[in-house]
Design a protein around this motif. Structure first.
Motif, PDB file in Angstrom:
ATOM      1  N   VAL A  94       0.816  -1.220   0.000  1.00 33.62           N
ATOM      2  CA  VAL A  94       0.000   0.000   0.000  1.00 33.62           C
ATOM      3  C   VAL A  94       0.849   1.269   0.000  1.00 33.62           C
ATOM      4  O   VAL A  94       0.312   2.366  -0.149  1.00 33.62           O
ATOM      5  CB  VAL A  94      -0.965   0.013   1.208  1.00 33.62           C
ATOM      6  CG1 VAL A  94      -1.983  -1.105   1.074  1.00 33.62           C
ATOM      7  CG2 VAL A  94      -0.204  -0.099   2.536  1.00 33.62           C
ATOM      8  N   HIS A  95       2.158   1.110   0.164  1.00 33.59           N
ATOM      9  CA  HIS A  95       3.051   2.283   0.105  1.00 33.59           C
ATOM     10  C   HIS A  95       4.451   1.826  -0.257  1.00 33.59           C
ATOM     11  O   HIS A  95       4.959   0.865   0.308  1.00 33.59           O
ATOM     12  CB  HIS A  95       3.086   3.012   1.449  1.00 33.59           C
ATOM     13  CG  HIS A  95       4.141   4.084   1.522  1.00 33.59           C
ATOM     14  ND1 HIS A  95       4.067   5.258   0.795  1.00 33.59           N
ATOM     15  CD2 HIS A  95       5.312   4.153   2.229  1.00 33.59           C
ATOM     16  CE1 HIS A  95       5.129   6.006   1.052  1.00 33.59           C
ATOM     17  NE2 HIS A  95       5.899   5.356   1.910  1.00 33.59           N
ATOM     18  N   ARG A  96       5.064   2.549  -1.209  1.00 27.27           N
ATOM     19  CA  ARG A  96       6.459   2.320  -1.558  1.00 27.27           C
ATOM     20  C   ARG A  96       7.182   3.658  -1.553  1.00 27.27           C
ATOM     21  O   ARG A  96       6.809   4.572  -2.294  1.00 27.27           O
ATOM     22  CB  ARG A  96       6.596   1.666  -2.945  1.00 27.27           C
ATOM     23  CG  ARG A  96       6.312   0.169  -2.951  1.00 27.27           C
ATOM     24  CD  ARG A  96       6.466  -0.436  -4.347  1.00 27.27           C
ATOM     25  NE  ARG A  96       7.828  -0.395  -4.828  1.00 27.27           N
ATOM     26  CZ  ARG A  96       8.757  -1.305  -4.542  1.00 27.27           C
ATOM     27  NH1 ARG A  96       8.463  -2.327  -3.745  1.00 27.27           N
ATOM     28  NH2 ARG A  96       9.963  -1.208  -5.029  1.00 27.27           N
ATOM     29  N   PRO A  97       8.197   3.812  -0.698  1.00 25.76           N
ATOM     30  CA  PRO A  97       8.927   5.082  -0.635  1.00 25.76           C
ATOM     31  C   PRO A  97       9.715   5.360  -1.911  1.00 25.76           C
ATOM     32  O   PRO A  97       9.888   4.477  -2.759  1.00 25.76           O
ATOM     33  CB  PRO A  97       9.845   4.908   0.577  1.00 25.76           C
ATOM     34  CG  PRO A  97       9.864   3.453   0.867  1.00 25.76           C
ATOM     35  CD  PRO A  97       8.639   2.839   0.278  1.00 25.76           C
ATOM     36  N   ALA A  98      10.219   6.593  -2.022  1.00 26.88           N
ATOM     37  CA  ALA A  98      10.869   7.031  -3.258  1.00 26.88           C
ATOM     38  C   ALA A  98      12.320   6.582  -3.379  1.00 26.88           C
ATOM     39  O   ALA A  98      12.889   6.628  -4.464  1.00 26.88           O
ATOM     40  CB  ALA A  98      10.791   8.555  -3.359  1.00 26.88           C
ATOM     41  N   HIS A  99      12.959   6.161  -2.285  1.00 26.81           N
ATOM     42  CA  HIS A  99      14.364   5.754  -2.340  1.00 26.81           C
ATOM     43  C   HIS A  99      14.507   4.344  -2.930  1.00 26.81           C
ATOM     44  O   HIS A  99      13.515   3.711  -3.315  1.00 26.81           O
ATOM     45  CB  HIS A  99      14.985   5.819  -0.939  1.00 26.81           C
ATOM     46  CG  HIS A  99      14.312   4.904   0.036  1.00 26.81           C
ATOM     47  ND1 HIS A  99      14.460   3.537   0.036  1.00 26.81           N
ATOM     48  CD2 HIS A  99      13.472   5.160   1.075  1.00 26.81           C
ATOM     49  CE1 HIS A  99      13.771   2.986   0.989  1.00 26.81           C
ATOM     50  NE2 HIS A  99      13.139   3.949   1.653  1.00 26.81           N
ATOM     51  N   GLU A 100      15.744   3.838  -2.974  1.00 27.87           N
ATOM     52  CA  GLU A 100      16.015   2.523  -3.553  1.00 27.87           C
ATOM     53  C   GLU A 100      16.695   1.585  -2.557  1.00 27.87           C
ATOM     54  O   GLU A 100      17.366   0.629  -2.946  1.00 27.87           O
ATOM     55  CB  GLU A 100      16.878   2.672  -4.809  1.00 27.87           C
ATOM     56  CG  GLU A 100      16.200   3.478  -5.915  1.00 27.87           C
ATOM     57  CD  GLU A 100      17.052   3.598  -7.162  1.00 27.87           C
ATOM     58  OE1 GLU A 100      18.229   3.159  -7.133  1.00 27.87           O
ATOM     59  OE2 GLU A 100      16.554   4.133  -8.166  1.00 27.87           O
ATOM     60  N   VAL A 101      16.506   1.817  -1.280  1.00 26.80           N
ATOM     61  CA  VAL A 101      17.152   0.997  -0.250  1.00 26.80           C
ATOM     62  C   VAL A 101      16.273  -0.214   0.054  1.00 26.80           C
ATOM     63  O   VAL A 101      15.251  -0.107   0.729  1.00 26.80           O
ATOM     64  CB  VAL A 101      17.401   1.798   1.042  1.00 26.80           C
ATOM     65  CG1 VAL A 101      18.141   0.924   2.062  1.00 26.80           C
ATOM     66  CG2 VAL A 101      18.186   3.063   0.748  1.00 26.80           C
ATOM     67  N   THR A 102      16.680  -1.356  -0.460  1.00 30.42           N
ATOM     68  CA  THR A 102      15.917  -2.584  -0.251  1.00 30.42           C
ATOM     69  C   THR A 102      16.380  -3.311   1.010  1.00 30.42           C
ATOM     70  O   THR A 102      17.398  -2.964   1.611  1.00 30.42           O
ATOM     71  CB  THR A 102      16.089  -3.541  -1.426  1.00 30.42           C
ATOM     72  OG1 THR A 102      17.469  -3.958  -1.489  1.00 30.42           O
ATOM     73  CG2 THR A 102      15.693  -2.889  -2.749  1.00 30.42           C
ATOM     74  N   VAL A 103      15.638  -4.319   1.393  1.00 27.38           N
ATOM     75  CA  VAL A 103      16.031  -5.171   2.517  1.00 27.38           C
ATOM     76  C   VAL A 103      17.415  -5.757   2.277  1.00 27.38           C
ATOM     77  O   VAL A 103      18.271  -5.771   3.171  1.00 27.38           O
ATOM     78  CB  VAL A 103      14.999  -6.294   2.725  1.00 27.38           C
ATOM     79  CG1 VAL A 103      15.526  -7.352   3.694  1.00 27.38           C
ATOM     80  CG2 VAL A 103      13.679  -5.719   3.225  1.00 27.38           C
TER      81      VAL A 103
END
Length: 234
Positions: A172-181
């Motif tokens: 329901v939400h994905r932030p704008a950065h690219e830092v994955t688990v």
């Protein structure tokens, strides 16, 4: 994307754990299971405490930012092939075994709705320990698991709710950065040079990793300043 099983387990004796007991041995439980914020680390345990899920070492596990641990069935299947033995849902100590979810590719701060009400937020990856290795009976497991950089995700509870096996999982939400688990995990373990980059996820990042990243940046900045000063004196 689906929740395949909800898994819980009580604390059982083990010599591998500093406290003498661990709740890593989890098994699927019947629903519905209420998931809620367990409170601060060191005081609160599992977000699934009502299902009989227990934490053996509150210093390193459980609490608000590690309320729930999720692992993908697809990754369990891959480890089954590599290890040559069956791995049941919950065997990695995960509370949620998922299907069709790229858990390691999830962004820090990404939010999942599971069932009608529960909303979780991704905070970090799971760091392997001796207890995990002992539980699986695999020599060199900590190093092998770390090198794979597919640790599964810890999540905090944003909105409590009841869940059960078969529930849909919706991002329901994905932030704008690219830092994955996976990126955050590598930064915390084998690629410390990634630490400055994880600060892009500071708003949702696990506080311990956030502190580590900030300390790293401060030291690097101080070191660069000293080097520049020495060069100027030369």
């Amino acid at each position: 994307m689906r929740l395949l099983t909800v898994n819980a387990g009580g604390v059982r004796p083990t010599e591998a754990a500093e406290t003498g007991g661990s709740g890593i041995d989890k098994r699927p439980v019947d629903g519905p299971v209420l998931v809620r914020d367990p409170g601060p680390k060191g005081e609160g345990g599992s977000g699934l405490a009502g299902a009989g899920d227990e934490i053996g070492d509150l210093r390193h596990h459980g609490g608000r930012d590690q309320a729930v641990y999720a692992f993908a069935r697809e990754d369990l299947d891959r480890w089954e092939r590599e290890l040559g033995k069956p791995l049941a849902n919950g065997v990695f100590g995960e509370n949620l075994t998922t299907g069709g979810v790229d858990v390691n590719g999830a962004l820090i701060g990404e939010r999942w709705r599971i069932g009608a009400d529960l909303v979780l937020e991704v905070t970090s990856g799971r760091i392997p320990c001796r207890t995990f290795a002992d539980h699986l009976g695999e020599r060199g497991w900590v190093r092998r698991f770390t090198q794979a950089a597919a640790p599964g995700a810890y999540l905090r509870v944003i909105e409590p709710g009841e869940i059960r096996a078969g529930d849909a999982i919706e991002v329901v939400h994905r932030p704008a950065h690219e830092v994955t688990v996976s990126v955050a995990f590598r930064a915390a373990t084998i690629e410390r040079t990634l630490l400055p980059g994880v600060l892009a996820a500071a708003d949702a990042l696990h506080p311990e990793l956030l502190a580590t990243a900030r300390t790293y940046v401060e030291r690097e900045t101080a070191g660069s300043g000293r080097a520049a000063a020495s060069a100027g004196q030369g």
